[in-house]
Enzyme design. Structure first.
Site, short mmCIF file in Angstrom:
data_model
loop_
_atom_site.label_atom_id
_atom_site.label_comp_id
_atom_site.label_asym_id
_atom_site.label_seq_id
_atom_site.Cartn_x
_atom_site.Cartn_y
_atom_site.Cartn_z
N SER A 20 -7.38 -3.75 7.65
CA SER A 20 -8.39 -4.45 8.46
C SER A 20 -8.41 -3.89 9.86
O SER A 20 -9.46 -3.74 10.49
CB SER A 20 -8.07 -5.95 8.51
OG SER A 20 -8.09 -6.51 7.24
N ARG B 190 0.82 -1.22 0.00
CA ARG B 190 0.00 0.00 0.00
C ARG B 190 0.84 1.26 0.00
O ARG B 190 0.51 2.26 -0.60
CB ARG B 190 -0.90 0.03 1.24
CG ARG B 190 -2.06 -0.92 1.20
CD ARG B 190 -2.65 -1.09 2.55
NE ARG B 190 -1.65 -1.62 3.48
CZ ARG B 190 -1.94 -2.13 4.66
NH1 ARG B 190 -3.18 -2.15 5.09
NH2 ARG B 190 -0.99 -2.60 5.44
#
Ligand code: PNS
Length: 164
Positions: A131, A93
């Site tokens: 998450s 990311r």
């Protein structure tokens, strides 16, 4: 030569986010089949149990023949080898992911030099998504339904309503 290109995309998936789905969709451009392998680590406390995590993945990818949902315990390299696969997929990311991903890729290669790790970069709209943060937002009463599949949004709301 009719060799299928296979890869394993391992993770905790506690829970699955749209960022994971983005990586899987990019992976399917390169690989014929991707095994999404959910880790069960007995030393770790998860919000969702293994069956719940796998169940959400199965629901999201139901009917997608090129995706298989499986789980593993122990060394990732052992699991990957046991499946006869040599490629691991991971998402990158941001720079902050790089260090740990670099270490894991090199450690996995050290254990078995035949293993290669391939990184995909998600859409920039998911570059901040994890998450962990999703769970925190729902736990504190917020919701970010645009960042997770509908089944995950539902399960998160159920989970935290029950706990409240
Ligand atoms: O979704 P995550 O938590 O970032 O996934 C991490 C995962 C499952 C890929 C990693 O923790 C892992 O491979 N665990 C299995 C144990 C193992 O093989 N450890 C040595 C790898 S360097």
């Amino acid at each position: 030569m009719d060799r299928k290109r296979l890869a394993v995309y391992p993770g905790s998936y506690d829970p699955l986010t749209n960022g994971h789905i983005d990586i899987i969709q990019r992976g399917l451009k390169i690989f014929d089949r991707i095994v999404v392998a959910v880790l069960r680590n007995p030393d770790k406390t998860y919000l969702f149990g293994l069956e719940e995590r796998c169940g959400m993945l199965r629901e999201v990818f139901r009917g997608t023949e090129r995706i298989e949902i499986d789980h593993f315990e122990g060394l990732l390299v052992d699991y990957v080898k046991g499946r006869g696969i040599t490629t691991i997929v991971r998402g990158l990311r941001a720079i902050s992911d790089f260090e740990i991903e670099f270490q894991m890729a090199l450690m996995n290669r050290k254990i078995d030099p035949r293993i290669e790790t391939i990184f995909f970069v998600p859409s920039e709209s998911y570059s901040f998504l994890s998450s962990k943060l999703v769970k925190e937002v729902y736990r504190l009463g917020g919701e970010v339904g645009s960042l997770v599949p509908p089944i995950v949004d539902l399960k998160l709301k159920e989970k935290f309503a029950r706990r409240a």
